[in-house]
Design a protein around this motif. Sequence first.
Motif, mmCIF file in Angstrom:
data_model
loop_
_atom_site.group_PDB
_atom_site.id
_atom_site.type_symbol
_atom_site.label_atom_id
_atom_site.label_comp_id
_atom_site.label_asym_id
_atom_site.label_seq_id
_atom_site.Cartn_x
_atom_site.Cartn_y
_atom_site.Cartn_z
ATOM 1 N N TRP A 36 27.762 -22.197 -4.718
ATOM 2 C CA TRP A 36 27.890 -20.742 -4.357
ATOM 3 C C TRP A 36 26.569 -20.304 -3.805
ATOM 4 N N TYR A 37 26.424 -19.522 -2.788
ATOM 5 C CA TYR A 37 25.249 -19.220 -2.208
ATOM 6 C C TYR A 37 25.517 -17.862 -1.965
ATOM 7 N N ARG A 38 24.319 -16.863 -1.644
ATOM 8 C CA ARG A 38 24.595 -15.660 -1.561
ATOM 9 C C ARG A 38 23.485 -15.227 -0.620
ATOM 10 N N ARG A 39 23.938 -14.132 0.382
ATOM 11 C CA ARG A 39 22.883 -13.383 1.269
ATOM 12 C C ARG A 39 22.802 -11.899 1.047
ATOM 13 N N ALA A 40 21.728 -11.366 0.523
ATOM 14 C CA ALA A 40 21.593 -10.121 0.309
ATOM 15 C C ALA A 40 21.048 -9.354 1.638
ATOM 16 N N ARG A 45 19.896 -16.799 2.890
ATOM 17 C CA ARG A 45 20.779 -17.159 1.965
ATOM 18 C C ARG A 45 20.292 -18.188 0.990
ATOM 19 N N ASP A 46 20.603 -17.726 -0.325
ATOM 20 C CA ASP A 46 19.867 -18.227 -1.412
ATOM 21 C C ASP A 46 21.112 -18.963 -2.263
ATOM 22 N N PHE A 47 20.785 -20.231 -2.783
ATOM 23 C CA PHE A 47 21.485 -20.513 -3.742
ATOM 24 C C PHE A 47 21.630 -19.741 -5.088
ATOM 25 N N VAL A 48 22.775 -20.001 -5.576
ATOM 26 C CA VAL A 48 23.188 -19.347 -6.661
ATOM 27 C C VAL A 48 23.668 -20.298 -7.731
ATOM 28 N N ALA A 49 24.696 -21.220 -7.523
ATOM 29 C CA ALA A 49 25.139 -22.359 -8.574
ATOM 30 C C ALA A 49 25.888 -23.268 -7.888
ATOM 31 N N ALA A 50 25.922 -24.360 -8.571
ATOM 32 C CA ALA A 50 26.698 -25.735 -8.005
ATOM 33 C C ALA A 50 27.129 -26.331 -9.241
ATOM 34 N N ILE A 51 28.335 -27.181 -8.880
ATOM 35 C CA ILE A 51 29.021 -28.056 -9.732
ATOM 36 C C ILE A 51 29.277 -29.483 -9.138
ATOM 37 N N ALA A 60 20.783 -20.850 -10.325
ATOM 38 C CA ALA A 60 19.352 -20.101 -10.092
ATOM 39 C C ALA A 60 19.208 -19.565 -11.316
ATOM 40 N N ASP A 61 17.591 -19.339 -11.433
ATOM 41 C CA ASP A 61 17.061 -18.907 -12.426
ATOM 42 C C ASP A 61 17.420 -17.410 -12.548
ATOM 43 N N SER A 62 17.852 -16.705 -11.603
ATOM 44 C CA SER A 62 18.011 -15.430 -11.667
ATOM 45 C C SER A 62 19.354 -14.989 -12.158
ATOM 46 N N VAL A 63 20.653 -15.970 -12.422
ATOM 47 C CA VAL A 63 21.553 -15.865 -12.610
ATOM 48 C C VAL A 63 22.076 -16.696 -14.117
ATOM 49 N N LYS A 64 21.021 -17.446 -14.584
ATOM 50 C CA LYS A 64 21.313 -18.214 -15.803
ATOM 51 C C LYS A 64 21.817 -17.264 -17.081
ATOM 52 N N GLY A 65 22.739 -17.727 -17.569
ATOM 53 C CA GLY A 65 23.188 -16.886 -18.575
ATOM 54 C C GLY A 65 24.043 -15.734 -18.520
ATOM 55 N N ARG A 66 24.290 -15.407 -17.091
ATOM 56 C CA ARG A 66 25.224 -14.395 -16.606
ATOM 57 C C ARG A 66 26.201 -14.741 -15.917
ATOM 58 N N PHE A 67 25.832 -15.898 -15.242
ATOM 59 C CA PHE A 67 27.222 -16.397 -14.072
ATOM 60 C C PHE A 67 27.531 -17.852 -14.482
ATOM 61 N N THR A 68 28.888 -18.170 -14.480
ATOM 62 C CA THR A 68 29.469 -19.398 -14.707
ATOM 63 C C THR A 68 30.064 -20.034 -13.800
ATOM 64 N N ILE A 69 29.789 -21.160 -13.408
ATOM 65 C CA ILE A 69 30.516 -22.023 -12.165
ATOM 66 C C ILE A 69 31.545 -22.625 -12.865
ATOM 67 N N SER A 70 32.872 -23.070 -12.564
ATOM 68 C CA SER A 70 33.836 -23.828 -13.055
ATOM 69 C C SER A 70 34.627 -24.299 -12.019
ATOM 70 N N SER A 71 35.460 -25.411 -12.178
ATOM 71 C CA SER A 71 36.521 -25.782 -10.993
ATOM 72 C C SER A 71 37.673 -26.192 -11.744
ATOM 73 N N ASP A 72 38.575 -26.254 -10.822
ATOM 74 C CA ASP A 72 40.134 -26.837 -10.836
ATOM 75 C C ASP A 72 40.623 -27.701 -10.242
ATOM 76 N N ASN A 73 41.462 -28.760 -10.544
ATOM 77 C CA ASN A 73 41.973 -29.734 -9.672
ATOM 78 C C ASN A 73 40.849 -30.346 -8.898
ATOM 79 N N GLY A 74 39.760 -31.146 -9.390
ATOM 80 C CA GLY A 74 39.051 -32.106 -8.996
ATOM 81 C C GLY A 74 38.053 -31.165 -7.757
ATOM 82 N N LEU A 75 37.862 -30.189 -8.212
ATOM 83 C CA LEU A 75 37.003 -29.407 -7.183
ATOM 84 C C LEU A 75 37.509 -28.882 -6.106
#
Length: 119
Positions: A36-40, A45-51, A60-75
Motif C-alpha cells: 500500500w502506498y499513499r499520496r497526500a 506518493r509514499d510507501f505505507v506497508a507491504a507483505i 513506514a515509521d509513520s504508521v507502525k503500531g497503528r496500521f496492519t497489512i494482511s492477506s487472503d488467498n495467497g496475496l
Amino acid sequence: QVQLVESGGGLVQPGGSLRLSCAISGSIFSIYAMGWYRRAPGKQRDFVAAITSRGTTTYADSVKGRFTISSDNGLNTVYLQMNNLKPEDTAVYFCNGDLNSAGYRTDAWGQGTQVTVSS
C-alpha cells in the motif's frame, strides 16, 4: 492484463479506524509482494506497508503500531487495517502488486481510494 481494485476508503474522525481492501485479478502466474502506498494532497506518493509471499511485513515509521497489512488467498486479496487514524493520514491510498503476469515481472497499481481523517 492485471487489475487491482481498492475499496474501503471514506471519511473518518481522528482516532477512528478504516479497513482498506485490494483485490487482484487477471493473468497472474505468481505474486511476489503486495503493498500500500499513499499520496497526500500536494505531496509525492509514499510507501505505507507491504507483505511478501512469505508473509514478511514492512511498514513506514509513520504508521507502525497503528496500521496492519494482511492477506487472503495467497496475496490475491490484501487488507490494510488502519487504527488510531490522524489527520495526516489523509491521502489517496493505492494498492501495488509486484507480480509475474504472463511470464513478465510486472509492477501493477490500482486506481486508489480516498481516505479523509477529519472532525
